[in-house]
Design an enzyme around this catalytic site. Sequence first.
Site, PDB file in Angstrom:
ATOM      1  N   GLU A   1       1.147  -1.271  -0.068  1.00  0.00           N
ATOM      2  CA  GLU A   1      -0.176  -0.071  -0.021  1.00  0.00           C
ATOM      3  C   GLU A   1       0.463   1.372  -0.388  1.00  0.00           C
ATOM      4  O   GLU A   1       0.739   2.308   1.195  1.00  0.00           O
ATOM      5  CB  GLU A   1      -1.261   0.028   1.162  1.00  0.00           C
ATOM      6  CG  GLU A   1      -2.276  -1.106   1.706  1.00  0.00           C
ATOM      7  CD  GLU A   1      -3.049  -1.240   2.374  1.00  0.00           C
ATOM      8  OE1 GLU A   1      -3.306   0.230   3.597  1.00  0.00           O
ATOM      9  OE2 GLU A   1      -4.135  -2.027   2.213  1.00  0.00           O
TER      10      GLU A   1
ATOM     11  N   GLU B   1      -6.078  -8.446   0.866  1.00  0.00           N
ATOM     12  CA  GLU B   1      -6.128  -8.005   1.817  1.00  0.00           C
ATOM     13  C   GLU B   1      -7.815  -7.953   1.910  1.00  0.00           C
ATOM     14  O   GLU B   1      -7.776  -7.796   0.378  1.00  0.00           O
ATOM     15  CB  GLU B   1      -5.706  -7.219   2.848  1.00  0.00           C
ATOM     16  CG  GLU B   1      -4.390  -7.205   3.374  1.00  0.00           C
ATOM     17  CD  GLU B   1      -3.772  -5.393   3.845  1.00  0.00           C
ATOM     18  OE1 GLU B   1      -4.736  -4.722   4.590  1.00  0.00           O
ATOM     19  OE2 GLU B   1      -2.363  -5.890   4.448  1.00  0.00           O
TER      20      GLU B   1
END
Length: 469
Positions: free
Chosen positions: A163, A374
């Site tokens: 991320e 995720e």
Amino acid sequence: MKFPKDFLFGAASASYQVEGAWNEDGKGLSNWDVFSKLPGKTFEGTNGDIAVDHYHRYVEDIGLMAEMGLESYRFSISWPRIIPNGQGEVNEKGIEFYNNLINECLKHGIVPFVTLYHWDLPQVLEEAGGWTNKNTVEAFVEYARVCFEAFGDRVKHWITFNETVVFCAHGYLAGAHPPGIVNDPKKYFQATHNVFLAHGRAIKEYKRLNQYGEIGITHVFSPAFSIDDNKDNIWAADHSNEFELNWYYDPILKGKYPEYVVDIIEKNGWTPDWTASELNEIAEAAPLNDFIGLNYYQPKRVAKNTASADSVATGREKSTGAPGNVSFDGAYKTVMMEDKVYTKWGWEISPEGFLQGLRMLKERYGDIKLYITENGLGDEDPIIQGEIVDVPRINYIKEHLKAVKTAIGEGINLKGYYAWSVIDLLSWLNGYKKQYGFIYVDHKNNYNRKKKLSFYWYKHIIETRGEEL
Ligand code: BG6
């Protein structure tokens, strides 16, 4: 339909959020060890000094994962545990810990899926400018090589970064993550470019070592949708996707930055300090990328922002995608909609947005291999007569797995799903209150583990390969 035989059912964690042992066995300081102790930076001052003590309990934890039937465990390596000063001397105790962790997974037939960078940067490098400093790129490639050489005989799935949008936007725009800088777009874009360069060089290095595994990157996947048919709002959603999707996905998958963003940052004086040869390296690395990992929690519902620029939010609640925020450039805002469903933390629950986003991705990038690295529900789990009955989590994961199944049926090349998270862990800014795991941790009682209802449910899903979904 069952999920394909080679599809991996997994769950994930990250070093700082689970390990603890922040100053044991030669580990160096990370930026989070320091930042989390500054007053007011985290929820109730929580930090990862102990976290959920995974460093000392990994055998028990992996035993539980095996009991759940988990096929793959995504975890991250703490850079300062391996190279305490960011560069130079390697900490053999750190290597030993991850060797043990990996071997324990393999003993149970669990595939280790390893993230090299899940935000815990050696503090020494942070102090020298962190991701805005080109030397951090060099240091990362060196660290990556140490990991490939130490663990690559057994680890065949690598993620370079987790991320980038979050640690760069929080680090240089919102000030909510280290180094805590507010509203500095020039540094923000510089940091992102340096990360893409580090990713490119690391995957090149990985291929040079001929380890015959796969390597990619994990990005936030929060596609923006206009709240209505108004042309200004449609423009706002496109603008958001250019800045928060294309800016991140294009350099990795197309080897080139999106022109729309390049033009705007140029006009504003935010262009990173980049050279023609660096841009060329990014282009050359793109075809070497084996997959992309997607972290999906919620879509963005977007409208054009009409308020003045000084109302732009910079606080720590400004999270990618969550409603109620204005973009850093003041162009758009994220909106909470009456007909949508939200978690207790105000994140939209939208398996439909997930599927629609996956279709968008296929349209732009073709058949690239994908993993959902995720996805999960942050909640305060109900405890009834001592049992953790996390029914909302089961429903959340069920609906998102159904979307994954539909996507596979449509020919989207999705090879695995990692629930966030395998065990309750430290939320960077929300402490231990926001739970995500299949396994509960009793912080008041010696960090004892307890299986939640979702543990048994996921076990059944894995056993039956999702046939009932
Ligand atoms: C992702 C991160 O952004 O979201 C995880 O990769 C994080 O590390 C997860 O824990 C959930 O975020 P939060 O803020 O709800 O804990």
